[in-house]
Design an enzyme around this catalytic site. Structure first.
Site, PDB file in Angstrom:
ATOM      1  CG  ASP A   1      -2.085  -0.902   1.042  1.00 11.49           C
ATOM      2  OD1 ASP A   1      -2.576  -0.968  -0.101  1.00 11.49           O
ATOM      3  OD2 ASP A   1      -2.497  -1.558   2.011  1.00 11.49           O
TER       4      ASP A   1
ATOM      5  CG  ASP B   1      -1.649  19.417  15.117  1.00  7.53           C
ATOM      6  OD1 ASP B   1      -1.330  18.357  15.699  1.00  7.53           O
ATOM      7  OD2 ASP B   1      -2.261  19.461  14.039  1.00  7.53           O
TER       8      ASP B   1
ATOM      9  CG  PHE C   1      -7.734  14.675  14.903  1.00  6.39           C
ATOM     10  CD1 PHE C   1      -8.188  15.247  13.727  1.00  6.39           C
ATOM     11  CD2 PHE C   1      -7.899  13.309  15.090  1.00  6.39           C
ATOM     12  CE1 PHE C   1      -8.767  14.468  12.750  1.00  6.39           C
ATOM     13  CE2 PHE C   1      -8.482  12.522  14.118  1.00  6.39           C
ATOM     14  CZ  PHE C   1      -8.917  13.108  12.944  1.00  6.39           C
TER      15      PHE C   1
ATOM     16  CB  THR D   1     -14.616  17.038  15.655  1.00  3.55           C
ATOM     17  OG1 THR D   1     -13.269  16.810  16.089  1.00  3.55           O
ATOM     18  CG2 THR D   1     -15.509  17.164  16.878  1.00  3.55           C
ATOM     19  NE  ARG D   2     -14.506  12.515   9.601  1.00  2.00           N
ATOM     20  CZ  ARG D   2     -14.625  12.693   8.296  1.00  2.00           C
ATOM     21  NH1 ARG D   2     -13.605  12.430   7.515  1.00  2.00           N
ATOM     22  NH2 ARG D   2     -15.751  13.109   7.783  1.00  2.00           N
TER      23      ARG D   2
ATOM     24  CG  ASP E   1      -6.954  -4.235   2.988  1.00  2.00           C
ATOM     25  OD1 ASP E   1      -7.180  -3.913   1.806  1.00  2.00           O
ATOM     26  OD2 ASP E   1      -6.396  -3.506   3.810  1.00  2.00           O
TER      27      ASP E   1
END
Lengths: 689, 571
Positions: A306, A343, A380, A384-385, A529
């Site tokens: 990936d 952050d 974060f 709420t993202r 997957d």
């Protein structure tokens, strides 16, 4: 589970292995290994002869005694090797067992009804039960989160101390028994009966209790058994030939010749090599569900990787500020920097760094510094993202486009239409757009977007080159459009890529490769997957992934590090190389043994055969003893090699072959000449013959 | 050793090399069915015998056909030999062949061994020779090649599971390969003076005035196929040492060339069919290296002669007037080089024809033929048998060494797994099981010991040689054994059947298993099968497996005899 680094000969393990070496003499166990079983029978026969000799008071008891002892040592050394390999796993299993405490579970009747919880022992939980886990609770069994979000400490399983988020729905819903809830609550539907949980299976696997012979091991055992039968014919018929030549050979000497000739070196170490291979996986924090999977890893032709998290850093970096109309770039940069100051995520950091680089915006002190408005960080959250800061009355937020849009609309603001092309534009080139918005004086508006770019991990190109040298093709799987995918693929140096990949595309690719006779390895974590993981020859499921993914794969990476697939392949190759090298070594050894034993047997009848005694061994007895002793000691000497595996350097097959042939083929031919001669000299010096 | 001798040996090797490709190309076309110049005959055979040449057979059917065909044809031969006295073309009025001898001979010719415990000229009628023995000379060769082609198809085909058609392969091999080459060979031999007639035996008065009966018969046609088909059964008892079978140095060369020519071509055919000619050449090279080693050893040992002779003042140095070395049991018209070369070639292949007395070789030179056979006659080998034999060794090599590159061993893209290894090991086990057991029994039982011509280690060599030669379907004799006893006729006959069929069946099983497999594409991680390193590996595996099995018995036979000869003792 923490893969503690143990020394190869850890005293407690050695003690246990010595004991197990005797326990393993049980015929039921010995018969699994035909080569060593023959040695066992030979040892028994020699013991009988020894007993009769001792009772009869015949000559040569001392010689027979020494021979008998060394034959028994040969069997014991082989058992010891296997016990050593198992010992490391067993020690780890003990650690795991100790960590599995007797837990209580809060069983609830209905997921919605959290008040109905009753305390029951974890062992009473059955498949389908629902339990509530509060902060501080040990999750009582494997299951799926059906309600709630919580941070979970999985260090008991993975050794990783940083907590992980587990939430209902999506790809992070699986929880493992034995892990600990740190915050919030989750409701878990139990998916395994006691004794069938992941922890139980893991204990069984590291202990080697459920070990089955792998396909290649079976094939090799057949070869070794075949060779053993060939040598049986060669040795048994020697007696009539001896009689023809006017002499006869005693049973102990025939047994000695047989044991020296049959491939005891590889026969004695074969199972240890296999167990050690799985153990090396565990050292890498990868649990292989079967030895078969480890072996398949060595055979892999194609690696599906990936893009995100494997080839590129899972964390993207800010490379550009793209404001909407009416906002200047420095203005957006300023707000974005402010929103990201507290952050600590790599993305947040990269925004601060970019703002500093482009506009020389310095970091501002956090917290309540004098002369500055109060600044509160909004971290974060999965719900709420988005994240941001509240500076006085001003609220700044950054996050996914749809999450911000919702926030803006909730604040009665308008989402400008031009943000859509900006966001889409970023996405189109493979980037991740992060939208920044501000709420000031009751007005909520979108400021613009930050372009977060994929960064290819350092050293990936070299690793892919190494894989290519081994003949393994790497294919990058990405949801990106072909253009972006191509650029990242080229940057990373993968051989091929599959762009805009849907789960079914991945599946189709695997099937296509397999139809061409190739073996495919992949990693995966999501439920979607799972089919591909099951289809792949080597499917490494991330421990952070869903239960479905973990069930489907044949390996689980406890560190959830997709790059580890490369190590997995290398361990598989090393396992097979170790087997092949020791087989070659074992067979090549026989040449020297013939030159030691055949003249020893018949020199009395045909003194001319002395010419074959090219090592110049002292006497018939010393020659035979020296060969048997060498044969036994070489097993002990090679235990470290069997456990660690032969040295592995990524290279093409031709150069690996040349190297191993020199060491184990030519070396195997010459070493016994030196070794047997040295032991012969030692025997004479010690007056043992 | 003389330069002339080495040049002749070198020329022989060169001819083998040069014939590989053209003959190989021809063989490819024969076995893919595109060779059609005898189409009408071929179709007629299919129609009469009810064969559908297009039927693609599973290995069990392929092997079944081979077994059935062999059993039936062996029975016919047995009957024909038992009824020889009432069958036609018997001008010498030979009686029926004794039961045990008929059994042994039928087994011998069916298995392409051509071990003969009789003298052809005093036992076999022209009918027996031409309809039975000559028939088997063609057919057993064609069957051997068909089996090898089956294996090659198994290796070459992908996910098919079918090996082709046994009947069609046998018919094609006979029609397009063995008949034409034998015809050409026979004509060349007749030109050199090999006889071809149906006359009764001729009584002549020799120069000394004694009466002598000269055997007659259709020799050339038999000799050609006996060489090309790696049969080796002589028309006359003296085989290719007989002046009517092998009169001149040229006929000698033609016969030696015929001995390995088809085997050489088959290796090339294999490389082409599996689409990897370089691999074919690698196998060829491995064969040639062992072959050259054998010739050199035999030639050196023979040219050196018997040290005891030299000690007693006998001149054994090669000069204008004499070849020197050990000329005992050799024809003067071939000399040492060509006798050593023939002995090596005839045992490299499962041929067994001789132009000199192997029993009279020096011990080391006598060791070469034994070792050649014990290695499984994989050095070029008999037609078909040599190819599938060396391919079994290749599989073994790839399995042992292939692991060392860190993959499940792959041969030309096909993974070698438990089933294949099992069958390869069964194949490998046949030799030690048959040769060692039977030699061991015979070396202690009275009827076994009674057959020896010599005592001591040489006697053991004789017994060992007999069982090795029959298990390997070679048929050459050390000529020291009196084989016309119930004991030897029966055991040797059985041994030949074991050495043929107990090996072909597992070999065809491997072919069948391989045919079912998918093919992984080649990559940098694939075990290399075209490099000099692979050649060295293959040679080592062949030598080590053979040596490990037979070293003990060899050390009590030829090796100790060689050492004792050095010490002045003979047997």
């Amino acid at each position: 589970m923490t893969a503690t680094k143990r020394p190869l000969f850890d005293p407690p393990i050695v003690r246990r292995a010595v004991r197990d070496a005797f326990v393993k003499l049980a015929p039921r166990h010995m018969v699994r290994n035909p080569v060593m079983f023959v040695v066992l029978l030979g040892s028994l026969a020699t013991t009988v002869v020894l007993a009769r000799q001792a009772l009869g008071g015949g000559t040569g008891v001392g010689f027979t005694l020494q021979l008998t002892l060394w034959l028994w040592f040969t069997v014991l050394f082989a058992n010891f090797a296997e016990a050593m390999a198992e010992g490391r796993g067993k020690a780890q299993a003990d650690t795991l067992r100790a960590s599995r405490t007797q837990t209580k579970a809060r069983r609830v009747e209905r997921p919605a009804d959290r008040e109905s919880a009753t305390l029951v022992p974890a062992t009473e939980l059955r498949l389908g039960d629902t339990v509530l886990c509060l902060p501080g609770d040990i999750i009582p069994g494997d299951g799926e989160v059906i309600d709630g979000v919580a941070s979970v400490d999985e260090s008991a399983i993975t050794g990783e101390s940083a907590p992980v988020i587990r939430e209902s729905g999506g790809d992070r819903s699986a929880v493992t028994g034995g892990t600990k809830v740190l915050s919030d609550f989750i409701v878990v539907r139990i998916s395994a009966n006691p004794g069938e949980t992941f922890l139980d299976r893991m204990i069984a696997l590291v202990e080697g209790a459920s070990r089955q012979k792998t396909p290649n091991e079976i094939a090799l055992t057949i070869l070794l058994s075949g060779l053993t039968i060939v040598f049986l014919f060669a040795v048994v018929t020697l007696q009539p030939f001896a009689i023809y030549s006017g002499t006869s050979v005693s049973v102990p000497v025939l047994v000695a010749l047989l044991v020296c000739l049959i491939p005891t070196t590889i026969g004695g170490l074969l199972s240890a090599i296999g167990i050690a291979g799985m153990d090396r996986m565990i050292q890498q924090n990868v649990i292989a569900m079967s030895g078969r999977a480890v072996e398949a890893a060595g055979d892999v032709n194609t690696l599906l990787l990936d893009k995100t998290g494997t080839i590129t850093l899972g964390n993207r970096q800010a490379v550009e500020f793209m404001p909407v109309k009416g906002v200047t770039i420095p203005e957006l940069a300023d707000r974005a920097q402010l929103a990201s100051l507290p952050d600590e995520t790599p993305e947040g950091r990269s925004i601060v760094v970019l703002a500093k680089q482009q506009f020389n915006l310095r970091g501002r002190p956090l917290g309540d510094a004098p002369g500055q408005e109060h600044m509160a960080f909004v971290p974060f959250s999965a719900a709420t993202r988005m994240s941001g800061v509240d500076v006085g009355a001003v609220q700044l937020r950054k996050g996914a486009a749809d999450a911000i849009a919702k926030w803006v609309r909730d604040g009665n603001g308008q989402v400008p239409s031009e943000i859509t092309p900006i966001v889409e534009g970023i996405a189109r080139v493979g980037g991740t757009p992060l939208v920044v918005a501000e709420r000031r004086d009751g007005v909520t508006r979108v400021l613009g977007a930050i372009y977060l770019k994929d960064i290819v991990k350092g050293g990936m190109k070299e690793r892919f080159d190494r894989l290519r040298a081994m003949g393994i093709r790497t294919v990058m799987i990405t949801g990106d459009n072909p253009l972006t995918a191509a650029s990242i693929a080229q940057e990373a140096g993968v051989d091929d890529f599959l762009a805009e990949a849907k789960p079914e595309d991945k599946m189709a690719l695997i099937k296509r490769e397999q139809a061409g006779g190739k073996l495919v390895a992949m990693t995966g974590d999501g439920t979607n997957d799972a089919p591909a993981l099951a289809q792949a020859d080597v499917g490494v499921a991330m421990n952070s992934g869903t239960q479905a993914a973990k069930e489907a794969g044949n390996m689980i990476d406890l560190d959830s590090n997709p790059t580890k697939l490369i190590e997995v392949v290398e361990i598989g190759k090393q396992l097979l190389m170790t087997r092949g090298s020791l087989t070659t070594f074992s067979i090549a050894n026989d040449v020297a043994k013939y030159f030691a034993i055949i003249p020893a047997m018949f020199m009395a009848t045909y003194p001319a055969l002395k010419a074959l005694n090219i090592m110049g061994l002292h006497s018939s007895e010393s020659a035979i003893l020296a060969s048997v002793i060498f044969n036994a000691l070489i097993i002990i000497a090679l235990i470290p090699l069997a456990l660690r595996g032969v040295r592995y350097r990524p290279a093409g097959a031709a150069s690996i072959l040349r190297r191993n042939l020199w060491i184990y083929g030519v070396g195997g031919l010459l070493i016994p000449f030196v070794g047997i001669k040295a032991i012969d000299v030692a025997l004479v010096l010690l007056r043992l013959v | 050793m003389t330069i002339n001798g080495w040049l002749q040996i070198g020329f022989y090797g060169l001819c083998l090399l040069l014939v590989a490709k053209p003959l190989g190309l021809y063989l490819v076309r024969v076995y893919d069915g595109s060779m059609r110049w005898l189409g009408p005959v071929e179709r007629l055979i299919y129609r009469v015998s009810g064969i559908d040449p297009a039927e693609d057979q599973h290995w069990t059917r392929y092997a079944g056909g081979m077994l059935l065909f062999s059993v039936v044809s062996m029975l016919f031969t047995y009957l024909a030999l038992r009824l020889q006295h009432i069958l036609p073309l018997n001008p010498q009025q030979f009686p029926a062949v004794a039961d045990r001898q008929a059994f042994e001979t039928a087994a011998s010719f069916t298995t392409n061994t051509n071990w003969q415990s009789y003298s052809g000229e005093t036992t076999m009628s022209y009918f027996s020779q031409m309809t039975q023995l000559a028939f088997h000379n063609f057919i057993s060769a064609a069957v051997g090649v068909a089996c090898a082609v089956g294996l090659v198809r198994g290796i070459a085909r992908k996910s098919a599971g079918r090996l082709g058609n046994f009947w069609a392969d046998t018919v094609r091999g006979t029609l397009y390969v063995f008949l034409p080459v034998s015809l050409i060979g026979a004509l060349l031999l007749v030109q050199q003076g090999v006889i071809q007639n149906f006359r009764p035996y001729v009584e002549v008065t020799t120069l000394e005035g004694a009466k002598q009966v000269l055997a007659m018969g259709p020799a050339a046609s038999q000799v050609a196929i006996k060489q090309f088909g790696s049969n080796g059964g002589g028309f006359f008892n003296m085989n290719s040492a007989h002046p009517f079978e092998n009169p001149t140095p040229w006929s000698n060369f033609i016969e030696m060339f015929a001995l390995l020519a088809i085997a050489s071509g088959l290796i090339w055919m294999f490389g082409d069919m599996v689409k990897k000619r370089a691999h074919g050449w690698a196998v060829w090279a491995a064969s040639f290296i062992i072959f050259a080693g054998g010739v050199a050893t035999a030639y050196w040992s023979e040219a050196r002669g018997n040290p005891i002779h030299a000690e007693r003042g006998i001149d054994v140095v090669a000069s204008e007037v004499q070849p020197g070395g050990n000329m005992e049991g050799k024809e003067v018209r071939y000399g040492i080089a060509n006798s050593a070369l023939w002995a090596t070639a005839t045992t490299a292949a499962s041929n067994g024809s001789v132009n000199a007395m192997h029993d009279s070789f020096t011990p080391l030179a006598g060791l070469v033929p034994i070792v050649n056979m014990q290695l499984g006659e994989v050095v070029f080998g008999g037609v078909g048998a040599g190819l599938y034999g060396i391919l079994m060794m290749v599989l073994l090599t790839v399995f042992i060494a292939g692991l060392m590159v860190g993959r499940t061993p792959e041969y030309l893209g096909k993974r070698i797994q438990a089933r294949e290894v099992q069958m390869v090991m069964l194949y490998v086990l046949v030799f030690p099981a048959a040769i060692l057991t039977l030699t061991a029994i015979s070396s202690v039982l009275a009827p076994g010991l009674a057959g020896r011509n010599n005592a001591g280690p040489h006697g053991l060599s004789e017994i060992l040689y007999a069982f090795t030669s029959t298990a390997a379907n070679n048929g050459s004799a050390f000529a020291g054994i009196t084989g016309t006893t119930y004991y030897y006729n029966t055991l040797l006959g059985l041994n030949m059947l074991i050495g043929r069929f107990a090996m072909i069946v597992p070999m065809l099983a491997v072919a069948g298993f391989l045919a079912e497999k998918k093919v992984a594409p080649e990559s940098a991680g694939t075990f290399p099968v075209t490099t000099p390193l692979f050649v060295v590996l293959l040679v080592s595996v062949i030598l080590i497996v053979g040596a490990l099995t037979f070293f003990p018995v060899l050390s009590l036979g030829p090796i100790v005899e060689h050492l004792l000869m050095g010490a002045g003792r003979l047997f």
